[in-house]
Motif scaffolding. Structure first.
Motif, PDB file in Angstrom:
ATOM      1  N   VAL A  11       0.823  -1.213   0.000  1.00 23.51           N
ATOM      2  CA  VAL A  11       0.000   0.000   0.000  1.00 23.51           C
ATOM      3  C   VAL A  11       0.860   1.267   0.000  1.00 23.51           C
ATOM      4  N   PHE A  12       2.130   1.125  -0.356  1.00 27.80           N
ATOM      5  CA  PHE A  12       3.039   2.275  -0.438  1.00 27.80           C
ATOM      6  C   PHE A  12       2.512   3.263  -1.469  1.00 27.80           C
ATOM      7  N   ASP A  13       2.497   4.535  -1.124  1.00 29.13           N
ATOM      8  CA  ASP A  13       2.012   5.588  -2.014  1.00 29.13           C
ATOM      9  C   ASP A  13       3.215   6.300  -2.627  1.00 29.13           C
ATOM     10  N   ALA A  14       3.660   5.828  -3.782  1.00 27.62           N
ATOM     11  CA  ALA A  14       4.852   6.375  -4.433  1.00 27.62           C
ATOM     12  C   ALA A  14       4.711   7.869  -4.712  1.00 27.62           C
ATOM     13  N   GLU A  15       3.491   8.336  -4.988  1.00 28.92           N
ATOM     14  CA  GLU A  15       3.294   9.761  -5.274  1.00 28.92           C
ATOM     15  C   GLU A  15       3.662  10.634  -4.076  1.00 28.92           C
ATOM     16  N   SER A  16       3.495  10.115  -2.880  1.00 26.57           N
ATOM     17  CA  SER A  16       3.859  10.871  -1.685  1.00 26.57           C
ATOM     18  C   SER A  16       5.368  11.014  -1.539  1.00 26.57           C
ATOM     19  N   TYR A  17       6.090  10.187  -2.262  1.00 26.00           N
ATOM     20  CA  TYR A  17       7.551  10.186  -2.188  1.00 26.00           C
ATOM     21  C   TYR A  17       8.187  10.468  -3.547  1.00 26.00           C
ATOM     22  N   ASP A  18       7.486  11.250  -4.374  1.00 29.21           N
ATOM     23  CA  ASP A  18       7.947  11.529  -5.743  1.00 29.21           C
ATOM     24  C   ASP A  18       9.402  11.974  -5.808  1.00 29.21           C
ATOM     25  N   ASP A  19       9.780  12.931  -4.970  1.00 26.57           N
ATOM     26  CA  ASP A  19      11.134  13.475  -5.019  1.00 26.57           C
ATOM     27  C   ASP A  19      12.173  12.412  -4.681  1.00 26.57           C
ATOM     28  N   ALA A  20      11.929  11.648  -3.636  1.00 29.68           N
ATOM     29  CA  ALA A  20      12.878  10.606  -3.227  1.00 29.68           C
ATOM     30  C   ALA A  20      12.975   9.519  -4.283  1.00 29.68           C
ATOM     31  N   VAL A  21      11.838   9.083  -4.804  1.00 34.49           N
ATOM     32  CA  VAL A  21      11.844   8.048  -5.838  1.00 34.49           C
ATOM     33  C   VAL A  21      12.579   8.550  -7.074  1.00 34.49           C
ATOM     34  N   ALA A  22      12.391   9.812  -7.433  1.00 30.99           N
ATOM     35  CA  ALA A  22      13.070  10.381  -8.605  1.00 30.99           C
ATOM     36  C   ALA A  22      14.588  10.367  -8.442  1.00 30.99           C
ATOM     37  N   VAL A  23      15.073  10.683  -7.249  1.00 23.68           N
ATOM     38  CA  VAL A  23      16.521  10.661  -6.998  1.00 23.68           C
ATOM     39  C   VAL A  23      17.046   9.244  -7.166  1.00 23.68           C
ATOM     40  N   PHE A  24      16.385   8.283  -6.544  1.00 25.93           N
ATOM     41  CA  PHE A  24      16.835   6.890  -6.671  1.00 25.93           C
ATOM     42  C   PHE A  24      16.713   6.398  -8.111  1.00 25.93           C
ATOM     43  N   GLU A  25      15.660   6.822  -8.799  1.00 30.02           N
ATOM     44  CA  GLU A  25      15.471   6.430 -10.195  1.00 30.02           C
ATOM     45  C   GLU A  25      16.618   6.942 -11.063  1.00 30.02           C
ATOM     46  N   SER A  26      17.063   8.172 -10.806  1.00 33.35           N
ATOM     47  CA  SER A  26      18.145   8.760 -11.604  1.00 33.35           C
ATOM     48  C   SER A  26      19.484   8.065 -11.349  1.00 33.35           C
ATOM     49  N   LEU A  27      19.611   7.414 -10.217  1.00 33.27           N
ATOM     50  CA  LEU A  27      20.868   6.744  -9.848  1.00 33.27           C
ATOM     51  C   LEU A  27      20.783   5.218  -9.919  1.00 33.27           C
ATOM     52  N   ALA A  28      19.635   4.686 -10.309  1.00 37.57           N
ATOM     53  CA  ALA A  28      19.355   3.251 -10.202  1.00 37.57           C
ATOM     54  C   ALA A  28      20.458   2.357 -10.753  1.00 37.57           C
ATOM     55  N   ASP A  29      21.055   2.746 -11.867  1.00 38.50           N
ATOM     56  CA  ASP A  29      22.082   1.906 -12.485  1.00 38.50           C
ATOM     57  C   ASP A  29      23.477   2.157 -11.933  1.00 38.50           C
ATOM     58  N   ASP A  30      23.619   3.170 -11.087  1.00 35.85           N
ATOM     59  CA  ASP A  30      24.943   3.587 -10.630  1.00 35.85           C
ATOM     60  C   ASP A  30      25.209   3.338  -9.150  1.00 35.85           C
ATOM     61  N   ILE A  31      24.235   2.748  -8.455  1.00 38.47           N
ATOM     62  CA  ILE A  31      24.396   2.561  -7.010  1.00 38.47           C
ATOM     63  C   ILE A  31      24.149   1.110  -6.603  1.00 38.47           C
ATOM     64  N   VAL A  32      24.684   0.778  -5.437  1.00 42.72           N
ATOM     65  CA  VAL A  32      24.380  -0.474  -4.751  1.00 42.72           C
ATOM     66  C   VAL A  32      23.852  -0.075  -3.380  1.00 42.72           C
ATOM     67  N   VAL A  33      22.716  -0.627  -3.006  1.00 45.55           N
ATOM     68  CA  VAL A  33      22.104  -0.333  -1.714  1.00 45.55           C
ATOM     69  C   VAL A  33      22.297  -1.558  -0.822  1.00 45.55           C
ATOM     70  N   LYS A  34      22.946  -1.345   0.320  1.00 45.25           N
ATOM     71  CA  LYS A  34      23.214  -2.431   1.260  1.00 45.25           C
ATOM     72  C   LYS A  34      22.378  -2.198   2.513  1.00 45.25           C
ATOM     73  N   VAL A  35      21.600  -3.216   2.885  1.00 51.76           N
ATOM     74  CA  VAL A  35      20.650  -3.078   3.982  1.00 51.76           C
ATOM     75  C   VAL A  35      20.948  -4.099   5.073  1.00 51.76           C
ATOM     76  N   TRP A  36      21.219  -3.612   6.271  1.00 51.10           N
ATOM     77  CA  TRP A  36      21.369  -4.465   7.451  1.00 51.10           C
ATOM     78  C   TRP A  36      20.108  -4.331   8.279  1.00 51.10           C
ATOM     79  N   GLY A  37      19.512  -5.461   8.614  1.00 48.40           N
ATOM     80  CA  GLY A  37      18.309  -5.433   9.422  1.00 48.40           C
ATOM     81  C   GLY A  37      18.001  -6.805   9.969  1.00 48.40           C
ATOM     82  N   GLY A  38      16.944  -6.885  10.719  1.00 47.98           N
ATOM     83  CA  GLY A  38      16.486  -8.153  11.274  1.00 47.98           C
ATOM     84  C   GLY A  38      14.982  -8.212  11.222  1.00 47.98           C
ATOM     85  N   ASP A  39      14.467  -9.336  10.777  1.00 51.23           N
ATOM     86  CA  ASP A  39      13.018  -9.474  10.716  1.00 51.23           C
ATOM     87  C   ASP A  39      12.408  -9.461  12.117  1.00 51.23           C
TER      88      ASP A  39
END
Length: 127
Positions: A11-39
């Motif tokens: 139920v994520f509302d991408a329109e509410s995060y347009d600016d953030a999504v646009a930044v990641f979209e512009s860098l999508a092929d040039d970055i690696v995102v590493k996520v540390w977490g625990g379920d």
């Protein structure tokens, strides 16, 4: 092993995060995102599904999951925890895909969602 908590929030509302999504979209092929977490982690369960959805909306495919456990003394144990200095989760590191240079880092909790926090830092680097 993938983190269940990184499954995109349906139920994520991408329109509410347009600016953030646009930044990641512009860098999508040039970055690696590493996520540390625990379920098992409350903060991860509340923050990572929206971040996963933002990355999905932006078309970022280079996402690495690092499941973390808590040792008896409270320290974090898992892949690359020591190498990256992971003490709190969720921690997200964005690196340049070509050089491995760290471009931005989110650690546990900020006043804005993970995608917004990282996008602001990534955009300011580009200016």
């Amino acid at each position: 092993m993938e983190l269940e908590t990184m499954r995109p929030n349906p139920v994520f509302d991408a329109e509410s995060y347009d600016d953030a999504v646009a930044v990641f979209e512009s860098l999508a092929d040039d970055i690696v995102v590493k996520v540390w977490g625990g379920d098992w982690c409350k903060d991860c369960r509340s923050q990572l599904p929206d971040f996963g959805a933002a990355l999905d909306a932006a078309g970022v495919d280079a996402v690495e999951h690092y499941p973390v456990e808590k040792a008896d003394d409270g320290s974090k144990v898992g892949p690359k925890v020591d190498e990256y200095g992971i003490e709190l989760i969720p921690t997200v590191v964005v690196e340049d895909a070509a050089t491995g240079e760290e471009l931005a880092r989110f650690v546990e909790e900020e006043d804005v969602p993970i995608a917004v926090y990282l996008a602001e830092r990534l955009a300011s680097r580009a200016e």
